[in-house]
Design a protein around this motif. Structure first.
Motif, PDB file in Angstrom:
ATOM      1  N   ALA A 186      37.975  49.796  59.931  1.00 17.87           N
ATOM      2  CA  ALA A 186      37.860  49.583  61.270  1.00 17.87           C
ATOM      3  C   ALA A 186      37.191  48.524  61.884  1.00 17.87           C
ATOM      4  O   ALA A 186      37.484  47.598  62.937  1.00 17.87           O
ATOM      5  CB  ALA A 186      37.532  50.908  61.813  1.00 17.87           C
ATOM      6  N   GLY A 187      36.100  47.981  61.081  1.00 19.64           N
ATOM      7  CA  GLY A 187      35.200  46.969  61.643  1.00 19.64           C
ATOM      8  C   GLY A 187      35.542  45.646  60.996  1.00 19.64           C
ATOM      9  O   GLY A 187      34.907  44.872  61.249  1.00 19.64           O
ATOM     10  N   VAL A 196      45.033  45.778  60.390  1.00 12.79           N
ATOM     11  CA  VAL A 196      44.228  44.759  60.125  1.00 12.79           C
ATOM     12  C   VAL A 196      44.643  43.340  60.030  1.00 12.79           C
ATOM     13  O   VAL A 196      44.100  42.138  60.478  1.00 12.79           O
ATOM     14  CB  VAL A 196      43.276  45.024  59.181  1.00 12.79           C
ATOM     15  CG1 VAL A 196      42.107  43.928  59.090  1.00 12.79           C
ATOM     16  CG2 VAL A 196      42.569  46.264  59.336  1.00 12.79           C
ATOM     17  N   LEU A 197      45.532  43.007  59.230  1.00 12.18           N
ATOM     18  CA  LEU A 197      46.339  41.955  58.859  1.00 12.18           C
ATOM     19  C   LEU A 197      46.877  41.074  60.090  1.00 12.18           C
ATOM     20  O   LEU A 197      46.819  39.924  60.307  1.00 12.18           O
ATOM     21  CB  LEU A 197      47.247  41.687  57.964  1.00 12.18           C
ATOM     22  CG  LEU A 197      46.818  42.694  56.505  1.00 12.18           C
ATOM     23  CD1 LEU A 197      47.959  42.607  55.554  1.00 12.18           C
ATOM     24  CD2 LEU A 197      45.726  41.560  56.090  1.00 12.18           C
ATOM     25  N   ALA A 198      47.360  42.165  60.953  1.00 12.08           N
ATOM     26  CA  ALA A 198      48.382  41.466  62.106  1.00 12.08           C
ATOM     27  C   ALA A 198      47.100  41.012  63.143  1.00 12.08           C
ATOM     28  O   ALA A 198      47.245  40.051  64.156  1.00 12.08           O
ATOM     29  CB  ALA A 198      48.853  42.465  62.893  1.00 12.08           C
ATOM     30  N   ARG A 199      46.110  41.915  63.148  1.00 18.35           N
ATOM     31  CA  ARG A 199      44.896  41.364  64.061  1.00 18.35           C
ATOM     32  C   ARG A 199      44.001  40.093  63.621  1.00 18.35           C
ATOM     33  O   ARG A 199      43.741  39.048  64.222  1.00 18.35           O
ATOM     34  CB  ARG A 199      43.773  42.459  63.998  1.00 18.35           C
ATOM     35  CG  ARG A 199      42.504  42.219  65.061  1.00 18.35           C
ATOM     36  CD  ARG A 199      41.700  43.151  65.359  1.00 18.35           C
ATOM     37  NE  ARG A 199      41.115  43.509  64.106  1.00 18.35           N
ATOM     38  CZ  ARG A 199      40.997  44.635  63.236  1.00 18.35           C
ATOM     39  NH1 ARG A 199      41.756  45.508  63.589  1.00 18.35           N
ATOM     40  NH2 ARG A 199      39.998  44.810  62.454  1.00 18.35           N
ATOM     41  N   LEU A 200      44.106  39.710  62.218  1.00 16.27           N
ATOM     42  CA  LEU A 200      43.577  38.565  61.740  1.00 16.27           C
ATOM     43  C   LEU A 200      44.406  37.485  61.821  1.00 16.27           C
ATOM     44  O   LEU A 200      43.956  36.276  61.982  1.00 16.27           O
ATOM     45  CB  LEU A 200      42.942  38.809  60.455  1.00 16.27           C
ATOM     46  CG  LEU A 200      41.769  39.767  60.336  1.00 16.27           C
ATOM     47  CD1 LEU A 200      41.382  40.021  58.902  1.00 16.27           C
ATOM     48  CD2 LEU A 200      40.551  39.489  61.207  1.00 16.27           C
ATOM     49  N   TRP A 201      45.631  37.853  61.562  1.00 18.66           N
ATOM     50  CA  TRP A 201      46.656  36.704  61.378  1.00 18.66           C
ATOM     51  C   TRP A 201      47.769  36.970  62.560  1.00 18.66           C
ATOM     52  O   TRP A 201      48.917  37.342  61.887  1.00 18.66           O
ATOM     53  CB  TRP A 201      47.024  36.719  60.132  1.00 18.66           C
ATOM     54  CG  TRP A 201      45.978  36.021  59.236  1.00 18.66           C
ATOM     55  CD1 TRP A 201      45.542  34.588  59.061  1.00 18.66           C
ATOM     56  CD2 TRP A 201      45.150  36.806  58.193  1.00 18.66           C
ATOM     57  NE1 TRP A 201      44.392  34.606  58.137  1.00 18.66           N
ATOM     58  CE2 TRP A 201      44.413  35.953  57.543  1.00 18.66           C
ATOM     59  CE3 TRP A 201      44.952  38.060  57.927  1.00 18.66           C
ATOM     60  CZ2 TRP A 201      43.351  36.284  56.673  1.00 18.66           C
ATOM     61  CZ3 TRP A 201      44.227  38.400  56.853  1.00 18.66           C
ATOM     62  CH2 TRP A 201      43.467  37.556  56.450  1.00 18.66           C
ATOM     63  N   ALA A 229      35.207  39.815  55.393  1.00 17.05           N
ATOM     64  CA  ALA A 229      35.118  41.398  55.572  1.00 17.05           C
ATOM     65  C   ALA A 229      36.227  42.161  54.834  1.00 17.05           C
ATOM     66  O   ALA A 229      36.076  43.527  54.402  1.00 17.05           O
ATOM     67  CB  ALA A 229      34.782  41.582  56.934  1.00 17.05           C
ATOM     68  N   LEU A 230      37.483  41.676  55.050  1.00 14.55           N
ATOM     69  CA  LEU A 230      38.703  42.507  54.673  1.00 14.55           C
ATOM     70  C   LEU A 230      38.358  42.729  53.163  1.00 14.55           C
ATOM     71  O   LEU A 230      38.589  43.731  52.750  1.00 14.55           O
ATOM     72  CB  LEU A 230      39.712  41.707  54.866  1.00 14.55           C
ATOM     73  CG  LEU A 230      41.084  42.287  54.160  1.00 14.55           C
ATOM     74  CD1 LEU A 230      41.219  43.668  54.718  1.00 14.55           C
ATOM     75  CD2 LEU A 230      42.582  41.453  54.661  1.00 14.55           C
ATOM     76  N   ARG A 231      37.959  41.890  52.361  1.00 11.86           N
ATOM     77  CA  ARG A 231      37.903  41.783  50.868  1.00 11.86           C
ATOM     78  C   ARG A 231      36.764  42.838  50.690  1.00 11.86           C
ATOM     79  O   ARG A 231      36.930  43.621  49.672  1.00 11.86           O
ATOM     80  CB  ARG A 231      37.654  40.530  50.100  1.00 11.86           C
ATOM     81  CG  ARG A 231      37.448  40.466  48.669  1.00 11.86           C
ATOM     82  CD  ARG A 231      36.984  39.127  48.055  1.00 11.86           C
ATOM     83  NE  ARG A 231      37.207  39.180  46.623  1.00 11.86           N
ATOM     84  CZ  ARG A 231      36.193  39.813  45.811  1.00 11.86           C
ATOM     85  NH1 ARG A 231      35.306  40.242  46.391  1.00 11.86           N
ATOM     86  NH2 ARG A 231      36.492  39.824  44.574  1.00 11.86           N
ATOM     87  N   GLN A 232      35.643  42.721  51.102  1.00  9.69           N
ATOM     88  CA  GLN A 232      34.822  43.568  51.040  1.00  9.69           C
ATOM     89  C   GLN A 232      34.933  45.000  51.256  1.00  9.69           C
ATOM     90  O   GLN A 232      34.640  45.984  50.557  1.00  9.69           O
ATOM     91  CB  GLN A 232      33.350  43.163  51.785  1.00  9.69           C
ATOM     92  CG  GLN A 232      32.064  44.126  51.706  1.00  9.69           C
ATOM     93  CD  GLN A 232      31.750  44.233  50.176  1.00  9.69           C
ATOM     94  OE1 GLN A 232      31.705  42.979  49.280  1.00  9.69           O
ATOM     95  NE2 GLN A 232      31.635  45.345  49.536  1.00  9.69           N
ATOM     96  N   ALA A 233      35.770  45.259  52.275  1.00  8.46           N
ATOM     97  CA  ALA A 233      36.385  46.682  52.678  1.00  8.46           C
ATOM     98  C   ALA A 233      37.173  47.238  51.419  1.00  8.46           C
ATOM     99  O   ALA A 233      36.835  48.343  51.085  1.00  8.46           O
ATOM    100  CB  ALA A 233      37.025  46.632  53.936  1.00  8.46           C
ATOM    101  N   LEU A 234      38.137  46.350  50.977  1.00  9.28           N
ATOM    102  CA  LEU A 234      38.819  46.893  49.882  1.00  9.28           C
ATOM    103  C   LEU A 234      37.922  46.988  48.775  1.00  9.28           C
ATOM    104  O   LEU A 234      38.381  48.021  48.109  1.00  9.28           O
ATOM    105  CB  LEU A 234      39.898  45.781  49.666  1.00  9.28           C
ATOM    106  CG  LEU A 234      40.963  45.572  50.891  1.00  9.28           C
ATOM    107  CD1 LEU A 234      41.879  44.504  50.339  1.00  9.28           C
ATOM    108  CD2 LEU A 234      41.776  46.695  50.893  1.00  9.28           C
TER     109      LEU A 234
END
Length: 218
Positions: A98-99, A158-163, A105-110
């Protein structure tokens, strides 16, 4: 995850939601929860393959009629437990993603999701048993596939929001494969002794892209 051996119902995936009656009154809810609690204890002690409706009746202090009122067979009991564990996992994934505001941050979340899932399955032997049993059970496989698609869709958002300019089909493929690989890594690690399992998760995290921008835009 599919119909359990030695007691599967043989129902189609479309019938999964019709396999049990969820009570609404308090007395019924208490019985429902007692059945699931006893089933979890028995699975933890002897495994899901050895689960018997007669043992649930004896341990829960219920009649067969009361048990079958809510669960027509042991597969329905096991699937209900699986769905509950899946719901916990979904909340974990949603909270971590969510954040996310950038590729780092995506890599850290995964990485965090992998750690939490591994810890979850180590601490929940019942879910670990059910997860591995899914390899031989058609209806449990369907539940597992639906859960995997849920996680992929959360990651896709998340991917759609970032790219936002990238093709949706490409992002969906990345989301699905990413979550499949994460689940496979955790499943493999959970099959090992704990030290080896932790090492496997650490190796998986090293293999994740340092910058997901290269993966998405490559």
């Amino acid at each position: 995850m599919p119909g359990m051996p030695n007691g599967g119902s043989g129902n189609s995936p479309e019938q999964i939601g019709q396999l049990r009656r969820v009570p609404v009154q308090q007395r019924g809810r208490e019985r429902f929860e007692k059945i699931l609690s006893v089933a979890a204890e028995l699975i933890e002690a002897h495994g899901s393959d050895a689960l018997k409706m007669s043992e649930i009746v004896e341990r829960a202090g219920l009649s067969f009629g009361a048990l079958y009122q809510y669960f027509p067979d042991k597969s329905a009991v096991i699937r209900t437990l699986a769905e509950r564990f899946n719901e916990q996992g979904r909340r974990c994934v949603e909270a971590e993603l969510a954040g996310v505001a950038d590729p780092v941050a995506l890599r850290q979340a995964l990485c965090t999701i992998a750690d939490e899932y591994y810890a979850f399955f180590r601490s929940e032997p019942v879910m670990r048993d059910i997860w591995f049993a899914a390899q031989a059970d058609r209806l449990l496989q369907q539940i597992d596939a639906d859960d995997m698609e849920f996680h992929a869709q959360v990651l896709l958002s998340v991917l759609a929001r970032l790219w936002p300019t990238q093709p949706p089909g490409q992002l969906l493929a990345i989301a699905r494969l990413t979550m499949q690989l994460l689940a496979a890594a955790v499943r493999y690690a959970a099959s090992l002794e704990d030290d080896e399992g932790r090492a496997a998760i650490a190796l998986y995290k090293k293999m994740l892209p340092t910058d997901f921008s290269q993966l998405v835009q490559g």
